[in-house]
Design an enzyme around this catalytic site. Structure first.
Site, mmCIF file in Angstrom:
data_model
loop_
_atom_site.group_PDB
_atom_site.id
_atom_site.type_symbol
_atom_site.label_atom_id
_atom_site.label_comp_id
_atom_site.label_asym_id
_atom_site.label_seq_id
_atom_site.Cartn_x
_atom_site.Cartn_y
_atom_site.Cartn_z
ATOM 1 N N TYR A 32 0.835 -1.240 -0.073
ATOM 2 C CA TYR A 32 0.038 -0.110 0.060
ATOM 3 C C TYR A 32 0.998 1.391 0.038
ATOM 4 O O TYR A 32 0.522 2.208 -0.589
ATOM 5 C CB TYR A 32 -0.844 0.061 1.415
ATOM 6 N N GLU A 111 27.147 -23.234 -11.059
ATOM 7 C CA GLU A 111 25.990 -22.696 -11.201
ATOM 8 C C GLU A 111 24.647 -23.646 -11.382
ATOM 9 O O GLU A 111 25.053 -24.382 -12.336
ATOM 10 C CB GLU A 111 26.029 -21.376 -12.175
ATOM 11 N N LYS A 113 21.779 -24.415 -13.807
ATOM 12 C CA LYS A 113 21.069 -24.337 -15.219
ATOM 13 C C LYS A 113 19.831 -23.845 -15.101
ATOM 14 O O LYS A 113 18.796 -25.028 -14.908
ATOM 15 C CB LYS A 113 21.388 -25.465 -16.106
ATOM 16 N N ASP A 115 16.116 -23.200 -16.621
ATOM 17 C CA ASP A 115 15.458 -23.505 -17.797
ATOM 18 C C ASP A 115 14.515 -22.270 -18.155
ATOM 19 O O ASP A 115 13.296 -22.340 -17.688
ATOM 20 C CB ASP A 115 14.281 -24.606 -17.714
ATOM 21 N N TYR A 222 23.734 -14.361 -14.648
ATOM 22 C CA TYR A 222 25.278 -14.967 -14.693
ATOM 23 C C TYR A 222 26.364 -14.736 -15.133
ATOM 24 O O TYR A 222 27.266 -15.625 -15.139
ATOM 25 C CB TYR A 222 24.761 -16.611 -14.430
ATOM 26 N N LYS A 309 23.731 -32.195 -17.335
ATOM 27 C CA LYS A 309 22.149 -32.497 -17.374
ATOM 28 C C LYS A 309 21.751 -33.435 -16.407
ATOM 29 O O LYS A 309 22.487 -34.481 -16.336
ATOM 30 C CB LYS A 309 21.729 -32.754 -18.678
ATOM 31 N N CYS A 403 7.272 -43.539 -50.306
ATOM 32 C CA CYS A 403 7.088 -42.162 -49.576
ATOM 33 C C CYS A 403 5.560 -41.917 -49.275
ATOM 34 O O CYS A 403 4.598 -42.325 -50.162
ATOM 35 C CB CYS A 403 7.576 -41.167 -50.621
ATOM 36 N N CYS A 406 4.320 -38.941 -51.740
ATOM 37 C CA CYS A 406 4.292 -38.690 -53.274
ATOM 38 C C CYS A 406 4.529 -40.231 -53.650
ATOM 39 O O CYS A 406 4.188 -40.440 -55.103
ATOM 40 C CB CYS A 406 5.550 -38.195 -53.935
ATOM 41 N N CYS A 421 13.294 -40.351 -49.770
ATOM 42 C CA CYS A 421 12.691 -40.182 -51.098
ATOM 43 C C CYS A 421 13.330 -39.402 -52.020
ATOM 44 O O CYS A 421 13.650 -38.481 -51.898
ATOM 45 C CB CYS A 421 11.232 -39.383 -50.543
ATOM 46 N N CYS A 427 8.321 -34.321 -54.742
ATOM 47 C CA CYS A 427 7.864 -34.707 -53.427
ATOM 48 C C CYS A 427 7.355 -33.278 -52.913
ATOM 49 O O CYS A 427 8.048 -32.476 -52.479
ATOM 50 C CB CYS A 427 8.698 -35.569 -52.803
#
Length: 668
Positions: A32, A111, A113, A115, A222, A309, A403, A406, A421, A427
């Site tokens: 406020y 650090e 990682k 997302d 970073y 990861k 394919c 085609c 193909c 195609c």
């Protein structure tokens, strides 16, 4: 107190309260009280427009409209990180770094990682000047107005900041804010957002910054980028940035050795779910800035950093069907259509099956219960089948022979994993795909023309090759679905403007198999025109730097095709650049032509980037490591011991920056 002083005092107070609330998470006044001060400032600014400040806290609510986001060249390229999925990968990475640096002891900054959506923010004289998305790493979109609405991003810095620098990080959407946004959508009967990362990224491209301001975005920073920055290490850079007012995560840690890196990884692999936002791994950086400079970069990534990861999440679901996609090169990709399932924050409905060998290896069948994983790849993949749940009447999957688009019989060359193909010019997905590749940002960058519009043009028999684009008329396209008068003007204008695109990008745009951006630049620089390249022999092509037999054969096959040659002649006739306008627009001299030069150490007169640019401007090539092909080394203080030893072993000349300067100046 005069009006200007009152306005400035309120701005400083409100900026400090924003910092306390959004960065430190320790508010010192109520919401406020903050709103009362903000309203007072708004009233004063309205009465005194002469004191306008683009970084005033009153503008954090947004309101500016951006119709088209300007494309901005990054002053410093934004590289991507190499990924590792095991501790053995990290040990191999460390060994490679020590081989270059000379087995010196290494410290690391660890650090988390994050997302989110990568961002680079430029500050000049302590004020936010510009914010640009990652884009393709070389250029991105100017999203300054939208980033200014994110309260965690300071518009004015404090302390001993440099005159000019960039800071990089991730725009993220914390879980709590994401869930609140989705709950509001559900309550009004709208479809909820799929995941926080995509929602954060999409928010940056909203045209109305007032809408961005309503979203609870955050920004974690970073990395400091610039010349002559007052830091000696990555960890010191994080501390400096924090002191200047940036929101730098406190989870980062200085590791004295690789064992401490593994401790950090082990801890956060277990505790990452306690964080208020998404993280999918750990970024490990060699701490010493000088060592980072010695290690340099590959074509895509810094050698001094590695992303570890965390193990990917897995779920099981039912495989309902298999469809087959045709790429622009004719490559066939089988795709699994799945019973929708939640995985790593997104609803997964499809997964890649890669090729016929993968289907055979896993014995994947329609109706199977399969295990799906989303690891380092964007597209989820099937990693196994739950044989205990296989239906009794299940039928072995027979890979298609023709394919799906085609009906041409597929081919599979010896030594290749994929089926193709061969109907290259008949195609539809291949034709559309080639034109879509031609118009992309890294290629011809045709504004006003997107992938869906290309498909629409083909369906309406207006284009069957990229050369046809230059013969389009406004009255042909304005009648197409979702194509207004202004859109048609933009499309035709964008096509005409693409005639200014340089030859190396045109060469990449042609879609020659295996000729990516880097290869296209090398071929353009070596041959200087499309005619010279078209007439090159296999023996000549393989002598070009980094051009192997596979690429050379692909180039020959492309130019042996009469339709390709016809399209090139048509592009020439329309004014598309088919040769370098000059040997090199920035070439100062050719004194270093044919020479490969390595830069190592710390310099007084020039930055390393300035030296590298001077080498290229004078016709030379910058080498990343010393070998028998190295012509000479420009050495500064603290030259890497491994490079020094290697240069001495190979008897490669070592010169100073002054020697190099004289060499260049004497031959201009």
């Amino acid at each position: 107190m005069d009006v200007l002083q009152k306005i400035q005092t309120l701005r400083d107070e409100l900026n400090l309260h924003n910092y306390n609330y959004y960065v430190l998470d320790t508010p010192t006044i109520s919401d406020y009280e903050f709103d009362i001060k903000l309203k007072e400032l708004q009233e004063l600014e309205a009465k005194h427009p002469e004191f306008f400040d683009e970084n005033s806290p009153t503008l954090r609510v947004g309101g500016s409209i951006t119709k088209n986001f300007e494309t901005v060249q990054h002053e410093y390229r934004m590289y991507s990180l190499d990924n590792s999925y095991s501790k053995e990968d990290l040990l191999d990475w460390e060994a490679r770094a020590q081989k270059i640096l000379g087995n010196v002891p290494l410290e690391y900054t660890c650090e988390l990682k994050y997302d989110g959506a990568s961002i680079s923010i430029l500050y000049e004289n302590g004020r936010l000047k510009r914010a640009v998305t990652r884009g393709d790493g070389f250029q991105g979109d100017d999203v300054t107005n939208n980033v200014k609405t994110i309260k965690a991003v300071p518009v004015k810095l404090k302390g001993d900041f440099p005159e000019k620098f960039e800071i990089r990080g991730e725009i993220i959407l914390p879980f709590a804010g994401f869930e609140k946004m989705n709950q509001e959508l559900i309550e009004i009967g709208e479809t909820p957002y799929s995941n926080p990362r995509n929602t954060a990224s999409g928010s940056l491209k909203l045209q109305d910054s007032a809408e961005v301001a309503k979203r609870p975005l955050d920004c974690l920073l970073y990395s400091l980028i610039g010349n002559n920055l007052p830091i000696q290490s990555q960890f010191e850079g994080l501390e400096k940035a924090r002191n200047w007012g940036f929101k730098v995560p406190t989870q980062s840690k200085l590791a004295k050795n690789i064992d401490e890196v593994f401790e950090f990884i082990n801890y956060w692999d277990k505790h990452r779910h306690e964080l208020p936002y998404e993280t999918d791994g750990v970024v490990v950086k060699i701490n010493n800035i000088h060592q980072q400079e010695e290690l340099g970069y590959t074509a895509k990534s810094p050698r001094w950093a590695m992303a570890y990861k965390f193990k990917a999440e897995q779920v099981s679901t039912q495989l309902n069907s298999i469809s087959y996609q045709v790429g622009r090169t004719g490559s066939i990709t089988p795709v699994a259509n799945l019973e929708p399932v939640q995985l790593a924050g997104t609803i997964v409905k499809r997964a890649s099956l890669h090729n016929a060998d993968q289907i055979e290896k896993l014995d994947i069948r329609i109706g199977d219960e399969v295990f799906v994983e989303k690891g380092g790849e964007i597209i989820p993949k099937i990693i196994a089948v739950d044989l205990s749940k296989r239906p009794e009447n299940s039928q072995k999957t027979i890979y298609i022979t023709h394919c799906p688009e085609c009906a041409t019989e597929l081919e599979r060359k010896e030594g290749e994993a994929n089926h193709y193909c061969p109907n290259f010019y008949g195609c539809p997905p291949q034709i559309i795909g080639r034109i879509q590749h031609y118009i992309t940002r890294k290629a011809m960058d045709i504004e006003g023309l997107g992938g869906e519009t290309v498909a629409l043009l083909y369906t309406n028999k207006l284009v069957t090759s990229y050369a046809d684009l230059y013969e389009l008329k406004k009255d042909q396209v304005v009648v197409l679905e979702r194509m207004a008068d202004k859109s048609a003007d933009n499309l035709i204008s964008g096509i005409q403007k693409s005639k200014e695109i340089s030859f190396d990008r045109v060469l990449y745009a042609l879609g020659i198999r295996y000729v990516g951006e880097t290869v296209a630049k090398k071929l353009a620089k070596h041959y200087k025109s499309i005619d010279a390249l078209a007439n090159a022999s296999l023996e000549e092509l393989v002598t070009v730097d980094e051009i192997g037999i596979k690429i050379a054969q692909s180039v020959l096959e492309f130019f042996e095709n009469q339709e390709n040659r016809s399209n090139i002649e048509r592009l020439k006739a329309h004014g598309v650049q088919m040769e370098l306008l000059q040997i090199d627009a920035t070439l100062v001299s050719s004194i270093l032509e044919g020479k490969t030069i390595v830069v190592s150490g710390v310099f007084e007169k020039f930055s390393r980037d300035e030296l590298k640019k001077a080498i290229e401007d004078n016709g030379g090539k910058v080498g990343s490591s010393i070998s028998a092909k190295t012509s000479f080394v420009i050495a500064g203080d603290n030259m890497g011991p491994a490079k020094l030893e290697k240069a001495n072993q190979l008897k490669i000349p070592i010169i100073s920056e002054t020697d190099f300067e004289e060499m260049i100046n004497n031959n201009k």
